[in-house]
Design an enzyme around this catalytic site. Sequence first.
Site, short mmCIF file in Angstrom:
data_model
loop_
_atom_site.label_atom_id
_atom_site.label_comp_id
_atom_site.label_asym_id
_atom_site.label_seq_id
_atom_site.Cartn_x
_atom_site.Cartn_y
_atom_site.Cartn_z
CB CYS A 238 40.83 11.60 13.80
SG CYS A 238 39.89 11.92 12.28
CB CYS B 223 33.30 8.97 14.60
SG CYS B 223 34.94 8.56 13.95
#
Length: 363
Positions: free
Chosen positions: A101, A197
């Site tokens: 990410c 997440c």
Amino acid sequence: MRVLAAMSGGVDSAVAAARAVDAGHDVVGVHLALSAKPGTLRTGSRGCCTVEDSHDARRAADIMGIPFYIWDFAERFTEEVVETFVGEYAAGRTPNPCVTCNEKIKFEALLEKAMALGFDAVATGHYARLAVVDGEPQLRRSADEGKDQSYVLASLTPEQLSHAMFPLGNSWKSEVRAEAEQRGLSVANKPDSHDICFIPDGDTQKFLENRLGQRPGELVDADTGAVLGQHTGVHGFTVGQRKGLGIEAPASDGRPRYVLSLEPVSGTVKVGSSTGLGIDVIEADRAIWPSGQAIDGPTECVVQVRAHGGIAEAIAESDRERVSIRLREPLRGVAPGQVVVLYRPDDQLGDLVLGSAKISSTR
């Protein structure tokens, strides 16, 4: 400078943005919408990028008096992070989605858009120190070693780091929360996010099975070759795993069994005693050198193979693209797909990140 502050809705990114404002920069806040169907509420410290998070980020920007926008990166996040995560597990490797990410979303997609819009830098709430020495960036561990995030930033290139700002690098988490409260930010006591997440319930195995389906195979004793049981897919296991193996009969010595290796083509999961987990050689490829300089010849260093823990002294050699590492003491639970980060110890300025690479094999 014109600074784009990435605001997740948490306390760290809010204080980082506020410090950029205090430093006199022209700051604009942006929240990244990373889910096509964001939840409306978080569950404590689980979940990320929810509607609630975007509202928290907007309120913080309002208090600072800076413009605020929400950018939709959901499609790219799914392609670059989620699908890569699923594909790596299907191939029997153990990925770190936070590294992906930061590399592909926050410091590739976001930075590209920021530069195109005329911004000079992107500021984030990461705990890491950044300096420029002789014209080259130096990425170092943060002052708060318990919160240090240099590991997940070690895959950034010199060009990306030259446009990055980490205002919290010299601070402790407790100081950041106290500062947020003093500034009147409502996120001062908001729990930190943890786990993955995009899997807010924390059930990675169920998430992968929903994506990959069942791929039956055998659990095999690494020493004897005996079949100990069946499983529904190698993607449900990681090297070093002890619980949830589904083996009914205990080991002959009565000690726990651990996952030692994964063979996705045959669907074989090999298990054995903890003594089989220790490795002292790591081979890695796709090396990145944040300062722009690859190591030259055998280099004494400290390596880290997980975001928190998995640290050992080592000697590393590289041909720039590949890295060969011999550990001075064995590490356990090291798996292909993980990122290995090389540090040069420095007690005064914080350990310097030399480079990072993706683990291809161990022995």
